[in-house]
Design a protein around this motif. Structure first.
Motif, PDB file in Angstrom:
ATOM      1  N   LYS A   1       0.516   8.272  -0.391  1.00  0.00           N
ATOM      2  CA  LYS A   1       1.378   7.292   0.270  1.00  0.00           C
ATOM      3  C   LYS A   1       1.399   5.972  -0.501  1.00  0.00           C
ATOM      4  O   LYS A   1       2.443   5.319  -0.614  1.00  0.00           O
ATOM      5  N   GLU A   2       0.253   5.597  -1.046  1.00  0.00           N
ATOM      6  CA  GLU A   2       0.172   4.350  -1.795  1.00  0.00           C
ATOM      7  C   GLU A   2       1.062   4.366  -3.028  1.00  0.00           C
ATOM      8  O   GLU A   2       1.457   3.333  -3.526  1.00  0.00           O
ATOM      9  N   ARG A   3       1.316   5.551  -3.514  1.00  0.00           N
ATOM     10  CA  ARG A   3       2.117   5.659  -4.737  1.00  0.00           C
ATOM     11  C   ARG A   3       3.599   5.886  -4.452  1.00  0.00           C
ATOM     12  O   ARG A   3       4.398   5.986  -5.368  1.00  0.00           O
ATOM     13  N   LEU A   4       3.918   6.021  -3.176  1.00  0.00           N
ATOM     14  CA  LEU A   4       5.308   6.272  -2.816  1.00  0.00           C
ATOM     15  C   LEU A   4       5.942   4.973  -2.321  1.00  0.00           C
ATOM     16  O   LEU A   4       5.255   4.092  -1.812  1.00  0.00           O
ATOM     17  N   PRO A   5       7.239   4.872  -2.460  1.00  0.00           N
ATOM     18  CA  PRO A   5       7.906   3.633  -2.038  1.00  0.00           C
ATOM     19  C   PRO A   5       7.695   3.392  -0.543  1.00  0.00           C
ATOM     20  O   PRO A   5       7.765   4.327   0.262  1.00  0.00           O
ATOM     21  N   GLU A   6       7.426   2.134  -0.208  1.00  0.00           N
ATOM     22  CA  GLU A   6       7.212   1.792   1.200  1.00  0.00           C
ATOM     23  C   GLU A   6       8.421   2.143   2.040  1.00  0.00           C
ATOM     24  O   GLU A   6       8.303   2.483   3.211  1.00  0.00           O
ATOM     25  N   ALA A   7       9.568   2.055   1.410  1.00  0.00           N
ATOM     26  CA  ALA A   7      10.810   2.275   2.140  1.00  0.00           C
ATOM     27  C   ALA A   7      10.922   3.706   2.658  1.00  0.00           C
ATOM     28  O   ALA A   7      11.787   4.006   3.471  1.00  0.00           O
ATOM     29  N   ASP A   8      10.038   4.572   2.209  1.00  0.00           N
ATOM     30  CA  ASP A   8      10.139   5.955   2.656  1.00  0.00           C
ATOM     31  C   ASP A   8       9.775   6.132   4.123  1.00  0.00           C
ATOM     32  O   ASP A   8       9.989   7.196   4.696  1.00  0.00           O
ATOM     33  N   GLY A   9       9.188   5.076   4.677  1.00  0.00           N
ATOM     34  CA  GLY A   9       8.954   5.096   6.119  1.00  0.00           C
ATOM     35  C   GLY A   9       7.941   6.114   6.590  1.00  0.00           C
ATOM     36  O   GLY A   9       8.078   6.674   7.675  1.00  0.00           O
ATOM     37  N   LEU A  10       6.921   6.354   5.789  1.00  0.00           N
ATOM     38  CA  LEU A  10       5.878   7.271   6.236  1.00  0.00           C
ATOM     39  C   LEU A  10       5.032   6.589   7.308  1.00  0.00           C
ATOM     40  O   LEU A  10       4.798   5.391   7.239  1.00  0.00           O
ATOM     41  N   PRO A  11       4.582   7.351   8.286  1.00  0.00           N
ATOM     42  CA  PRO A  11       3.722   6.747   9.309  1.00  0.00           C
ATOM     43  C   PRO A  11       2.382   6.346   8.719  1.00  0.00           C
ATOM     44  O   PRO A  11       2.094   6.606   7.557  1.00  0.00           O
ATOM     45  N   GLU A  12       1.583   5.733   9.564  1.00  0.00           N
ATOM     46  CA  GLU A  12       0.328   5.175   9.090  1.00  0.00           C
ATOM     47  C   GLU A  12      -0.670   6.260   8.698  1.00  0.00           C
ATOM     48  O   GLU A  12      -1.462   6.074   7.787  1.00  0.00           O
ATOM     49  N   SER A  13      -0.613   7.366   9.416  1.00  0.00           N
ATOM     50  CA  SER A  13      -1.586   8.432   9.165  1.00  0.00           C
ATOM     51  C   SER A  13      -0.873   9.775   9.143  1.00  0.00           C
ATOM     52  O   SER A  13       0.119   9.979   9.847  1.00  0.00           O
ATOM     53  N   ILE A  14      -1.432  10.693   8.368  1.00  0.00           N
ATOM     54  CA  ILE A  14      -0.845  12.036   8.335  1.00  0.00           C
ATOM     55  C   ILE A  14      -0.947  12.680   9.711  1.00  0.00           C
ATOM     56  O   ILE A  14      -0.143  13.542  10.065  1.00  0.00           O
ATOM     57  N   MET A  15      -1.938  12.247  10.501  1.00  0.00           N
ATOM     58  CA  MET A  15      -2.113  12.923  11.781  1.00  0.00           C
ATOM     59  C   MET A  15      -0.992  12.614  12.769  1.00  0.00           C
ATOM     60  O   MET A  15      -0.867  13.293  13.788  1.00  0.00           O
ATOM     61  N   VAL A  16      -0.182  11.625  12.445  1.00  0.00           N
ATOM     62  CA  VAL A  16       0.986  11.391  13.289  1.00  0.00           C
ATOM     63  C   VAL A  16       2.286  11.603  12.501  1.00  0.00           C
ATOM     64  O   VAL A  16       3.367  11.211  12.933  1.00  0.00           O
ATOM     65  N   ALA A  17       2.154  12.223  11.336  1.00  0.00           N
ATOM     66  CA  ALA A  17       3.353  12.604  10.578  1.00  0.00           C
ATOM     67  C   ALA A  17       3.882  13.913  11.153  1.00  0.00           C
ATOM     68  O   ALA A  17       3.103  14.782  11.523  1.00  0.00           O
ATOM     69  N   PRO A  18       5.201  14.058  11.238  1.00  0.00           N
ATOM     70  CA  PRO A  18       5.749  15.273  11.868  1.00  0.00           C
ATOM     71  C   PRO A  18       5.304  16.555  11.167  1.00  0.00           C
ATOM     72  O   PRO A  18       5.254  16.607   9.935  1.00  0.00           O
ATOM     73  N   TYR A  19       4.972  17.554  11.956  1.00  0.00           N
ATOM     74  CA  TYR A  19       4.594  18.843  11.375  1.00  0.00           C
ATOM     75  C   TYR A  19       5.849  19.474  10.793  1.00  0.00           C
ATOM     76  O   TYR A  19       6.912  19.444  11.408  1.00  0.00           O
TER      77      TYR A  19
END
Length: 939
Positions: free
Chosen positions: A752-770
């Motif tokens: 996540k640190e290496r991906l653009p912030e604009a990608d809108g990833l959540p704070e943790s993978i545990m709340v990222a959509p399956y």
RNA sequence: GGGCGAUUAGCUCAGUUGGUUAGAGCGCUUGCUUUACACGCAAGAGGCCAGAGGUUCGAGUCCUCUAUCGCCCACCA
């Protein structure tokens, strides 16, 4: 240096769980991710954790519970369901009381010496001290439960639920007091339910004892395994149809030793085939005899004290331990020539579940739950499928048990637990309250008696309670039952009220757990939203103890099922299939295992090959294999992160274009696997789901896609495989996260640190959509194409290995592609490099070939691979090999054509199956032709 | 006395509506310091799916019986 600044090159070569796990767990709890996001428009997913014993230590069974429930919880949370996993702890009446008593014994103290109040203080201290060890250990396993909702069975809420249930059932007549034969543990000094007695077959003896006829001539011989109980005999029974004994009808016999006259009664319960066909009747000490006694109006004599010694009814044997008494009686019978025979005999002996002491059936006044009216609805909800038991064979076990269920003895003569919410008026019931004192106090002149009698001697109730060993209340006293203590006696208005001294069976409170934890009996928000819960996950060993009772009590209290699914896991055994036990020394401590291999590896091991309801084995080998997989994931990610650092060309990674065949392939495979995982997860097949993702990640992503992508990256090819690589890696991490939460989160954060912030990833993978499988991404043709590429590579590698040609030496290869696969010439760089084929030539079918006698060949579906090997090929061997392949091919052809010419098959099998077989036949024919062609060239 | 489960590669196990030539991990054999990983890579050997019947076009998968092991329930004193 913060983690963000750490370059990929600095990432350790091997995954180090210790440096990751506790930090991430804190990150998760700090982020509040474990608490459900309540959304009234959505159906919640709820699991109530089976509460471990408050003084317990984590064992592998707990670790399995935590892992399976965490997998379900994380999966549902990622799917976007409002997800609650509620943890807790159980006060575990007998077990905890025993542990604390044992520790008191080390100080030379007893609970009676301390008195009830002081003793309970000590137990609470113990609970404070050890009550959270399991919680802390669960956290180390990554359990994502909502600690803010943690419940303890003795908390005010659940306790009020217990009292409310008791009062409601009492009012309905479903809880009653009765004098019944119950299981008594002399060591624990309490009644037990039938389930708490372990029956084990043991070698013992059947004693044939003569009971002389009262009229003076002759005798009846009875057979018994427990001669000491004859002291409580009040009759002898024979089968009414047994002609051997018809002359005895209406007569009496004399009890040996005590010479008490006993009537001979006829009862069908007596099996004429067994023993002598005559049964001594001891209603006070045997369940069958109790029933026979009831039928014939025989008196009940209790010849034993509650500590297993003989009482005054035993006459000369008074004071002896029951087993010493057995020996003494046998000696005396022998002397009187009344012991006719001693027969070796194996039968099952009931022992206390907790302490293994032989349980004594005896008649006692206890509280019972009348289960008949509760059992029926509890059976219906399973029969009609409102509750689904997984695996479903346990539904039959459940129903069978329910059909034969007997009333549940719920009172325990213990101090630690929920005290029975029944009170007695000392004024009204003073004559009915029986106070017993321990033997040791007899010297002080303290003998048992009724409350009234003792109180007249100047003893206060407080003294009686403190010093007594047991207090029983006669059935004629009417209890005042309520949720809260009554202010006054409804009969006389008196205010001298005392609470029933007994506590409830621990399982009584457990039975309410799914709703008592959510706020019942209050009309609580949590109760309304999360109840009925979704899954009850537990071991099949407590199906009756717990699951059955939760269903009965849940229906009785809430009018609704407590859960929709019951998932039953098996027991964990050591690598040889033996039960783990301290005495065997084969116990794997989960904390040791996670420290040595990492939590993810431990969790992965516990799920590998795990099928609902089946026992499983665990071994160091399995733990090692799991650790290797976790490390594989780590290193694949390490590679990806390095590439990103070097060339962060990641545009569109979230939905990358897949013009390149290899990209199309891996994305197709990813979605196919995601779809299989979804199906397995929905069917509670976690082991299979995990295997799918494991195989995909290792065998397809790592072994092929990444290896092929490396070549494109080195060549600086366009389009770059990087966006697809990142896409598939990121999706894979999500797929794997419920199983191996720590390593996936750690990598995901780095990514996540290496991906653009604009990608809108959540704070943790545990709340990222399956990942949701996308059918549009499936591409059968491309999968077949890349399959052929890998087969070509394998074929060339195979030849290289067979002819022992070192990788350093170039190996020429000629690939003849069939027309439909002609486009695969584009994959030349991958084949050339992965197979180290140099030069690699493509040609159409029919083009001139290298000399057959100097060529190794492989016939594949869609291609023929020819490898010229000047001087290395043994023509005869090559011919032999080809002929063998031809034979196999012809056999397959034979089978296929037979099947296809069978009108039964073509008529009855589904069209797609027939179609598939037809395709196979064609492929096989083409293969046959090409093998024959190669053979012809060899001639 | 009833009921359930297991029996598949040397070992531990998957294989869930019956449909290719039955899979994995470990172990074994052979070869590799191929700059993500030796906790690795590549190639390979190894299975009448406990036995016997049956149903079916087709059985590891469904039915019946048998054997061995394990478990649960049950008031044979």
């Amino acid at each position: 240096m913060t983690q963000a600044e750490q370059s990929a090159a600095d990432i350790p070569k091997a995954y180090d769980p210790a440096s990751v796990e506790q930090r991430l767990y804190k990150f998760w709890t700090d982020g509040g991710f474990f608490a459900p996001k309540v959304d009234p428009s959505k159906e919640p997913f709820t699991i109530i954790m089976p509460p471990p014993n408050v003084t317990g230590e984590l064992h592998l069974g707990h670790a399995l519970v935590a892992t399976l429930e965490d997998i379900m919880t994380r999966w549902h949370r990622m799917k976007g369901d409002p997800t609650l996993w509620l943890p807790g702890a159980d006060h575990a009446g007998i077990a905890t009381q025993m542990v604390v008593e044992r520790s008191l014994a080390e100080e030379g103290l007893t609970r009676q010496g301390l008195g009830r109040e002081k003793f309970l203080e000590r137990v609470w201290q113990w609970v404070e001290l050890y009550g959270h060890t399991i919680d802390e250990q669960q956290k180390r396993l990554g359990a994502s439960c909502d600690w803010s909702r943690r419940r303890f069975t003795l908390d005010e809420g659940p306790s009020r639920a217990v009292r409310t249930t008791f009062a409601n059932l009492f009012d309905k007549g479903l809880i009653y007091r009765g004098e019944r034969i119950i299981n008594w543990c002399p060591r624990c000094s309490t009644a037990l339910s039938d389930l708490e007695v372990q029956h084990v077959e043991e070698q013992s003896f059947l004693y044939h004892i003569r009971y002389p006829l009262e009229e003076g001539v002759g005798h009846v011989t009875v057979a018994t395994t427990r001669p000491e109980t004859l002291l409580g005999d009040t009759g002898v029974a024979v089968n009414p149809d047994d002609e051997r004994y018809s002359h005895l009808s209406g007569k009496r016999v004399l009890l040996p030793v005590l010479d008490r006259p006993l009537p001979v009664v006829g009862d069908d319960a007596v099996d004429p085939e067994f023993g002598t066909g005559a049964l001594k009747i001891t209603p006070g000490h045997d369940p069958v005899d109790f029933e026979v006694g009831q039928r014939h109006g025989l008196p009940i004599i209790t010849a034993m004290n509650l500590d297993g010694t003989m009482n005054a009814e035993a006459g000369p044997y008074e004071g002896m331990d029951r087993f010493a008494c057995r020996e003494a009686i046998l000696r005396d019978l022998e002397e009187d020539s009344l012991l006719e025979a001693i027969e070796p005999y194996a039968h099952s002996i009931g022992r206390c579940d907790r302490c293994s002491v032989v349980v004594e059936p005896l008649v006692s006044k206890q509280w019972f739950v009348s289960v008949d009216s509760l059992a029926k609805p509890a059976m219906d909800v399973v029969l009609d499928g409102r509750i689904k038991i997984i695996p479903d064979r346990f539904a039959r076990v459940y129903l069978n048990w329910m059909e034969n269920i007997r009333d549940w003895c719920i009172s325990r003569q213990l101090w630690w637990g929920h005290r029975i919410p029944a009170w007695y008026c000392l004024d009204c019931a003073g004559d009915s309250i029986q106070v017993l004192f321990p033997e040791s106090l007899a010297a002080e002149g303290l003998a048992g008696g009724t409350y009234r009698a003792l109180s007249e001697k100047g003893l206060s109730w407080a003294d009686m309670e403190a010093k007594s060993s047991h207090i029983f209340v006669e059935l004629d006293a009417s209890p005042i039952v309520g949720v809260e203590p009554p202010a006054a006696c409804p009969a006389c208005g008196g205010s001298d009220l005392v609470q029933d001294p007994d506590v409830l069976d621990t399982w009584f409170s457990s039975a309410l757990w799914p709703h008592s934890t959510l706020g019942w009996p209050d009309d609580d928000d949590d109760l309304r939203y999360f109840h009925p819960t979704t899954v009850m996950e537990t071991g099949y060993d407590i199906l009756f103890f717990w699951v059955a009772r939760m269903i009965m009590m849940g229906l009785a209290n809430t009018g609704d099922i407590p859960f929709r699914y019951v998932y039953l896991h098996g027991l964990i055994r050591d690598e040889h299939g033996a039960k783990m036990s301290k005495t065997r020394g084969n116990v794997t401590d989960p904390i040791d295992a996670l420290e040595e291999y990492g939590t993810d590896a431990l969790r992965f091991t516990l799920v590998t090959g795990n099928t609902p309801g089946n026992d499983m084995r665990i071994s160091a080998g399995k733990l090692g294999a799991s650790r290797n997989f976790v490390n594989k994931v780590w290193n694949a990610a390490r590679y990806a992160l390095t590439i990103i650092d070097e060339s962060p060309a990641l545009q569109g990674w979230q939905s990358p274009s897949t013009e390149h065949r290899q990209d199309r392939w891996i994305v197709s495979r990813l979605n196919r696997v995601a779809s299989r995982i979804q199906r397995h997860m929905e069917e509670f097949q976690f082991g299979e789901a995990q295997r799918e993702v494991h195989d995909f990640f290792w065998n397809e992503l790592c072994d092929w896609y990444i290896e092929m992508a490396k070549l494109r990256l080195r060549a600086g090819e366009e389009p770059s495989p990087l966006p697809v690589l990142v896409h598939v890696l990121e999706k894979s991490l999500r797929l794997m996260h419920p199983f191996i939460p720590f390593v996936t989160e750690e990598i995901w954060q780095s990514l996540k640190e290496r991906l653009p912030e604009a990608d809108g990833l959540p704070e943790s993978i545990m709340v990222a959509p399956y990942p949701v499988p996308d059918d549009a991404a499936l591409d059968q043709d491309t999968e077949e194409e890349i399959d052929l590429v890998t087969e070509i590579v394998r074929a060339i590698r195979n030849v290289r290995a067979e002819f022992k040609i070192p990788p350093s030496q170039p190996l020429q290869a000629v690939v003849e592609l069939s027309a439909s696969m002609a486009a695969l010439e584009q994959e030349a760089p991958a084949i050339r490099s992965l197979a180290r084929a140099e030069p690699l030539l493509f040609q159409a079918e029919g083009a001139p070939r290298p000399p057959a006698d100097k060529t190794a060949s492989a016939v594949l579906r869609g291609a023929t691979v020819l490898i010229p090997l000047e001087g290395l090929v043994d023509t005869d061997k090559e011919r032999g090999r080809l002929e063998q392949e031809l034979q196999e091919c012809l056999q397959n052809l034979e089978r296929l054509s037979q099947r296809l010419s069978n009108t039964e098959f073509t008529g009855k099998a589904p069209a797609e199956v027939v179609e598939r077989e037809r395709g196979r036949l064609e492929g096989m024919e083409e293969r046959r032709d090409r093998i024959q062609e190669l053979l012809a060239q060899l001639e």
